[in-house]
Design a protein around this motif. Structure first.
Motif, PDB file in Angstrom:
ATOM      1  N   PHE A 282      24.857 -40.940   3.926  1.00 54.01           N
ATOM      2  CA  PHE A 282      25.104 -41.066   5.364  1.00 54.01           C
ATOM      3  C   PHE A 282      23.999 -41.925   5.950  1.00 54.01           C
ATOM      4  CE2 PHE A 282      24.649 -39.648   9.781  1.00 54.01           C
ATOM      5  CZ  PHE A 282      25.967 -39.571  10.206  1.00 54.01           C
ATOM      6  N   GLU A 283      24.357 -42.723   6.958  1.00 55.15           N
ATOM      7  CA  GLU A 283      23.338 -43.461   7.707  1.00 55.15           C
ATOM      8  C   GLU A 283      23.800 -43.613   9.138  1.00 55.15           C
ATOM      9  OE1 GLU A 283      22.836 -47.202   5.576  1.00 55.15           O
ATOM     10  OE2 GLU A 283      24.395 -48.139   6.778  1.00 55.15           O
ATOM     11  N   ASP A 284      22.823 -43.759  10.013  1.00 55.05           N
ATOM     12  CA  ASP A 284      23.140 -43.898  11.432  1.00 55.05           C
ATOM     13  C   ASP A 284      21.941 -44.531  12.126  1.00 55.05           C
ATOM     14  OD1 ASP A 284      24.718 -43.743  13.712  1.00 55.05           O
ATOM     15  OD2 ASP A 284      24.527 -41.568  13.939  1.00 55.05           O
ATOM     16  N   ARG A 285      22.137 -44.805  13.407  1.00 55.74           N
ATOM     17  CA  ARG A 285      21.088 -45.383  14.244  1.00 55.74           C
ATOM     18  C   ARG A 285      21.062 -44.624  15.556  1.00 55.74           C
ATOM     19  NH1 ARG A 285      23.261 -48.083  18.294  1.00 55.74           N
ATOM     20  NH2 ARG A 285      25.325 -48.989  18.146  1.00 55.74           N
ATOM     21  N   ASN A 286      20.054 -44.882  16.359  1.00 56.05           N
ATOM     22  CA  ASN A 286      19.947 -44.213  17.651  1.00 56.05           C
ATOM     23  C   ASN A 286      21.158 -44.541  18.524  1.00 56.05           C
ATOM     24  OD1 ASN A 286      17.730 -42.521  18.079  1.00 56.05           O
ATOM     25  ND2 ASN A 286      17.148 -43.650  19.900  1.00 56.05           N
ATOM     26  N   ARG A 287      21.605 -43.555  19.290  1.00 55.03           N
ATOM     27  CA  ARG A 287      22.758 -43.729  20.178  1.00 55.03           C
ATOM     28  C   ARG A 287      22.517 -43.002  21.505  1.00 55.03           C
ATOM     29  NH1 ARG A 287      26.646 -46.051  17.088  1.00 55.03           N
ATOM     30  NH2 ARG A 287      26.391 -45.826  14.851  1.00 55.03           N
ATOM     31  N   VAL A 288      21.294 -43.084  22.017  1.00 54.06           N
ATOM     32  CA  VAL A 288      20.927 -42.350  23.231  1.00 54.06           C
ATOM     33  C   VAL A 288      21.233 -43.110  24.519  1.00 54.06           C
ATOM     34  CG1 VAL A 288      19.125 -41.065  22.010  1.00 54.06           C
ATOM     35  CG2 VAL A 288      18.525 -43.136  23.259  1.00 54.06           C
ATOM     36  N   LYS A 289      21.574 -44.366  24.435  1.00 53.33           N
ATOM     37  CA  LYS A 289      21.715 -45.200  25.630  1.00 53.33           C
ATOM     38  C   LYS A 289      22.779 -44.712  26.608  1.00 53.33           C
ATOM     39  CE  LYS A 289      25.096 -48.478  24.025  1.00 53.33           C
ATOM     40  NZ  LYS A 289      25.505 -49.827  23.895  1.00 53.33           N
ATOM     41  N   ASP A 290      23.746 -43.941  26.126  1.00 58.48           N
ATOM     42  CA  ASP A 290      24.813 -43.474  27.007  1.00 58.48           C
ATOM     43  C   ASP A 290      24.491 -42.157  27.700  1.00 58.48           C
ATOM     44  OD1 ASP A 290      26.410 -45.729  26.498  1.00 58.48           O
ATOM     45  OD2 ASP A 290      27.188 -44.818  24.663  1.00 58.48           O
ATOM     46  N   GLY A 291      23.231 -41.701  27.584  1.00 62.05           N
ATOM     47  CA  GLY A 291      22.808 -40.554  28.367  1.00 62.05           C
ATOM     48  C   GLY A 291      22.570 -39.267  27.610  1.00 62.05           C
ATOM     49  N   ASP A 292      22.874 -39.218  26.303  1.00 63.63           N
ATOM     50  CA  ASP A 292      22.617 -38.001  25.534  1.00 63.63           C
ATOM     51  C   ASP A 292      21.370 -38.223  24.683  1.00 63.63           C
ATOM     52  OD1 ASP A 292      22.469 -35.830  23.839  1.00 63.63           O
ATOM     53  OD2 ASP A 292      24.578 -35.902  23.230  1.00 63.63           O
ATOM     54  N   PRO A 293      20.218 -37.706  25.124  1.00 60.51           N
ATOM     55  CA  PRO A 293      18.971 -37.954  24.407  1.00 60.51           C
ATOM     56  C   PRO A 293      18.872 -37.251  23.050  1.00 60.51           C
ATOM     57  CG  PRO A 293      18.587 -36.464  26.226  1.00 60.51           C
ATOM     58  CD  PRO A 293      20.019 -36.911  26.329  1.00 60.51           C
ATOM     59  N   THR A 294      19.884 -36.477  22.655  1.00 64.84           N
ATOM     60  CA  THR A 294      19.857 -35.829  21.342  1.00 64.84           C
ATOM     61  C   THR A 294      20.536 -36.670  20.262  1.00 64.84           C
ATOM     62  OG1 THR A 294      21.929 -34.595  21.595  1.00 64.84           O
ATOM     63  CG2 THR A 294      19.896 -33.560  22.440  1.00 64.84           C
ATOM     64  N   GLN A 295      21.036 -37.829  20.612  1.00 70.63           N
ATOM     65  CA  GLN A 295      21.782 -38.647  19.649  1.00 70.63           C
ATOM     66  C   GLN A 295      20.857 -39.504  18.775  1.00 70.63           C
ATOM     67  OE1 GLN A 295      25.129 -38.381  18.988  1.00 70.63           O
ATOM     68  NE2 GLN A 295      24.895 -36.619  20.336  1.00 70.63           N
ATOM     69  N   HIS A 296      19.928 -38.827  18.113  1.00 69.00           N
ATOM     70  CA  HIS A 296      19.016 -39.480  17.177  1.00 69.00           C
ATOM     71  C   HIS A 296      19.664 -39.506  15.793  1.00 69.00           C
ATOM     72  CE1 HIS A 296      15.149 -38.289  19.603  1.00 69.00           C
ATOM     73  NE2 HIS A 296      16.083 -38.825  20.370  1.00 69.00           N
ATOM     74  N   PRO A 297      19.402 -40.533  14.998  1.00 73.16           N
ATOM     75  CA  PRO A 297      20.028 -40.595  13.677  1.00 73.16           C
ATOM     76  C   PRO A 297      19.586 -39.472  12.739  1.00 73.16           C
ATOM     77  CG  PRO A 297      18.384 -42.333  13.900  1.00 73.16           C
ATOM     78  CD  PRO A 297      18.543 -41.700  15.249  1.00 73.16           C
ATOM     79  N   GLU A 298      18.349 -39.004  12.868  1.00 73.66           N
ATOM     80  CA  GLU A 298      17.867 -37.927  12.014  1.00 73.66           C
ATOM     81  C   GLU A 298      18.601 -36.612  12.314  1.00 73.66           C
ATOM     82  OE1 GLU A 298      14.482 -40.695  13.220  1.00 73.66           O
ATOM     83  OE2 GLU A 298      16.005 -39.506  14.279  1.00 73.66           O
ATOM     84  N   PHE A 299      18.903 -36.412  13.585  1.00 73.81           N
ATOM     85  CA  PHE A 299      19.653 -35.218  13.986  1.00 73.81           C
ATOM     86  C   PHE A 299      21.088 -35.317  13.487  1.00 73.81           C
ATOM     87  CE2 PHE A 299      21.112 -32.186  17.435  1.00 73.81           C
ATOM     88  CZ  PHE A 299      20.321 -31.126  17.038  1.00 73.81           C
ATOM     89  N   ALA A 300      21.670 -36.529  13.544  1.00 73.11           N
ATOM     90  CA  ALA A 300      23.024 -36.756  13.012  1.00 73.11           C
ATOM     91  C   ALA A 300      23.052 -36.479  11.512  1.00 73.11           C
ATOM     92  CB  ALA A 300      23.471 -38.185  13.313  1.00 73.11           C
ATOM     93  N   ILE A 301      21.994 -36.871  10.808  1.00 72.62           N
ATOM     94  CA  ILE A 301      21.914 -36.595   9.367  1.00 72.62           C
ATOM     95  C   ILE A 301      21.918 -35.090   9.118  1.00 72.62           C
ATOM     96  CG2 ILE A 301      20.279 -36.616   7.426  1.00 72.62           C
ATOM     97  CD1 ILE A 301      19.700 -39.565   8.170  1.00 72.62           C
ATOM     98  N   SER A 302      21.144 -34.352   9.886  1.00 74.02           N
ATOM     99  CA  SER A 302      21.106 -32.893   9.712  1.00 74.02           C
ATOM    100  C   SER A 302      22.482 -32.288   9.930  1.00 74.02           C
ATOM    101  CB  SER A 302      20.104 -32.260  10.682  1.00 74.02           C
ATOM    102  OG  SER A 302      18.790 -32.637  10.355  1.00 74.02           O
TER     103      SER A 302
END
Length: 165
Positions: free
Chosen positions: A42-62
């Motif tokens: 799995f891989e991802d990138r930050n996605r906080v720009k739309d207002g949800d500050p929990t959308q970090h890629p490390e949190f998505a991995i968890s």
């Protein structure tokens, strides 16, 4: 442990993901989860720009790991990331039981750079992973990637400063 060439390959992909996040108007962070056999899970990138500050890629991995991997596979997987986990992501990593974490730049480095650029402090304390998950196995920062990641952070906060002027 020491950072290997294979680790560097995964970290470089994380830096590419961070660059993609920045190009999309987000904060430059990227991460990937790799199985013990080297398979990218799995891989991802930050996605906080739309207002949800929990959308970090490390949190998505968890979240992904909790939903898709048994505990034994989580424990032997490695998380690679462009920047050391924040406290929220560190906690999720610990709760889910993920294995080793390899990061390109540290919380200490990022904090120093943000202070140098007069960026206001975040609402959450900047703490190293080990302060949140005492048993975590970590490797980083990686000096050869530090300037590249620093430049991404600098571009992000320079853009913010211009848009708020």
């Amino acid at each position: 442990m020491t950072v290997t060439e294979q680790d560097l390959t995964h970290l470089r992909r994380c830096v590419d993901l961070a660059r993609e996040a920045l190009a999309d108007g987000d904060e430059p962070f990227g991460s990937r989860l790799v199985a013990a056999d080297g398979t990218v899970l799995f891989e991802d990138r930050n996605r906080v720009k739309d207002g949800d500050p929990t959308q970090h890629p490390e949190f998505a991995i968890s979240r992904w790991a909790a939903a898709h991997l048994p505990p034994e596979e989580r424990a032997t997987a490695t998380v690679y990331t462009s920047g050391e986990h924040c406290p929220m992501c560190s906690a999720s990593h610990g709760w889910v039981g993920l294995g080793r974490i390899v990061y390109a730049t540290s919380t200490r480095q990022l904090s120093a750079w943000l202070q140098e650029w007069d960026v206001p402090a975040a609402p959450v304390a900047a703490l190293p992973i080990g302060d949140i998950v005492p048993g975590a196995v970590t490797d980083g920062p990686v000096d050869e990637l530090a300037q590249e990641v620093r430049a991404l952070y600098h571009a992000c906060f320079a853009q913010r400063r211009q848009s708020s002027s």
